[in-house]
Design a protein around this motif. Structure first.
Motif, PDB file in Angstrom:
ATOM      1  N   ASN A 263     -12.816 -23.030  40.282  1.00 45.38           N
ATOM      2  CA  ASN A 263     -13.966 -23.047  39.382  1.00 45.38           C
ATOM      3  C   ASN A 263     -14.264 -24.487  38.987  1.00 45.38           C
ATOM      4  N   ASN A 377      -6.543 -22.373  36.999  1.00 47.36           N
ATOM      5  CA  ASN A 377      -7.686 -21.666  37.575  1.00 47.36           C
ATOM      6  C   ASN A 377      -7.379 -20.176  37.775  1.00 47.36           C
ATOM      7  N   GLY A 381     -10.112 -19.324  35.556  1.00 46.21           N
ATOM      8  CA  GLY A 381     -11.229 -19.634  36.442  1.00 46.21           C
ATOM      9  C   GLY A 381     -12.189 -18.492  36.679  1.00 46.21           C
TER      10      GLY A 381
END
Length: 401
Positions: A263, A377, A381
């Protein structure tokens, strides 16, 4: 021709060795005087460095999201502590095999005393500086305190300039004085031999730790760690050349944004943060070097409990100590004194060892940030939907162009 820091350090080391072997007694006493004066000046600045780096780093966290911030710092600290533990185990098992004889001869020949002695006591001790930094840093984030936050950040900037303009330039001189004394005492060849073997051990352990970091991150995130490691290679070589995680951070951020399954918003948050709080490579170096120098100067390994305390405090001290080459070692001098009882000679050896390998340590720090990013993440994310990520990616690409 402009010399970099490492050539200057090696030149200082060589000049010091020549003085120690061939220099007359008055010259040895002169270098001992320089060692004493410069050592006291450096030690004077250590509590200020610790206060400035830690307080400013906490103050700069004010605008960050609390849960994501706490998780990222916690993972970074845990990563660093485990890395140091692994390094300590390797040092206890391996270092005595080639360091014990050097420890027996380090004081074999008496040399002349310094011409003058000058005590320059620090304004506060190390623990006081650390506690005050945490209190002031946290206080600046509890409410609207822009003046206090600005003050500690500006003080950090001033201390960084002191490091860049004074401490770093005098390090080659300080190391020359230290090695003149070592050579004059007859402990040179054992020390140099240990240096070389220890540096090889440090680099091997750093590569092993990078492998472990990415393997664990891959298992936790359920993503291919090789993709992230490959993306971070430009950051590794940039850090290797600059010896500064802070300087390399734009490169690591750019590379992190190219990873398909990361992300972009998480990358924007994590990479600048971990460049300041994740220093596993440098901390491993300091741990192995501290154990080695204790054996060289004292003839025996430090107690395990002492090293555990050293590692736990080191992880806190290292936060924010990445603005300049060698910042990690300078910030750690305080606990080397208070926890391990290091004197000027031991500190000089530590600085020489650390600065010579600083490129590898910094590169390990910044490359390992990719593994932290994978873990963060994994848990944070997915909070952004795909359309938001697509928009963020487009914005980033337009900025890059």
């Amino acid at each position: 021709m402009k010399f970099g820091l490492i050539p200057k350090l090696l030149l200082g080391l060589g000049i010091g060795i020549l003085i120690g072997i061939f220099g007359p007694d008055w010259m040895i006493r002169f270098t001992e005087t320089g060692s004493m004066l410069l050592g006291n000046l450096i030690k004077f600045f250590i509590p200020l460095i610790i206060f400035a780096f830690v307080a400013a780093s906490i103050a700069e966290f004010e605008t960050k999201a609390g849960r994501l911030l706490s998780f990222t710092i916690g993972i970074s600290y845990l990563d660093t502590i485990i890395a140091c533990g692994l390094a300590a185990v390797a040092a206890y098992l391996i270092i005595p095999n080639f360091a014990i004889q050097a420890g027996e001869v380090v004081e074999s020949i008496k040399i002349g005393a310094p011409f003058v002695t000058l005590d320059i006591p620090p304004l506060m001790n190390i623990i006081s500086a650390l506690v005050l930094a945490i209190i002031i840093g946290m206080a600046s984030t509890w409410g609207k305190a822009p003046i206090l936050s600005g003050a500690v950040i500006e003080f950090r900037n001033v201390v960084e300039r002191v490091i860049q303009k004074f401490i770093i330039p005098v390090l080659p001189i300080f190391i020359a004085c230290i090695f003149a004394g070592i050579a004059a005492k007859g402990a040179l060849f054992g020390t140099i031999s240990v240096f070389g073997k220890m540096l090889v051990l440090i680099v091997i352990m750093q590569f092993i730790w990078l492998f472990i970091e990415y393997a664990l991150a891959g298992m936790i995130s359920k993503q291919n760690p090789f993709v992230v490691f490959k993306a971070m290679l430009p950051a590794y070589f940039t850090a290797f050349g600059t010896m500064s995680s802070a300087v390399t951070m734009p490169v690591s951020l750019r590379q992190a944004r190219t990873i398909p399954f990361i992300n972009k918003k998480i990358a924007d948050f994590v990479m600048p943060l971990t460049a300041n709080v994740h220093l596993s490579g440098a901390a491993m170096t300091l741990t192995i070097s501290a154990i080695t120098v204790t054996l060289l100067t004292g003839g025996e390994l430090p107690p395990v409990g002492v090293i555990i305390s050293f590692i736990l405090i080191l992880g806190v001290i290292e936060v924010g100590a990445v603005g300049v080459p060698g910042g990690s070692a300078l910030a750690a001098i305080g606990i080397l004194q208070s926890t391990l009882g290091f004197g000027d000679e031991a500190i000089g050896l530590m600085l020489a060892l650390f600065m010579i390998q600083d490129s590898f340590g910094t590169a390990t720090n910044i490359t390992g940030d990719g593994s932290i990013l994978m873990i963060v993440n994994r848990f944070f994310g997915k909070e952004k939907n795909e359309s938001q990520e697509s928009t963020s990616s487009t914005d980033i690409e337009s900025e890059t162009v």
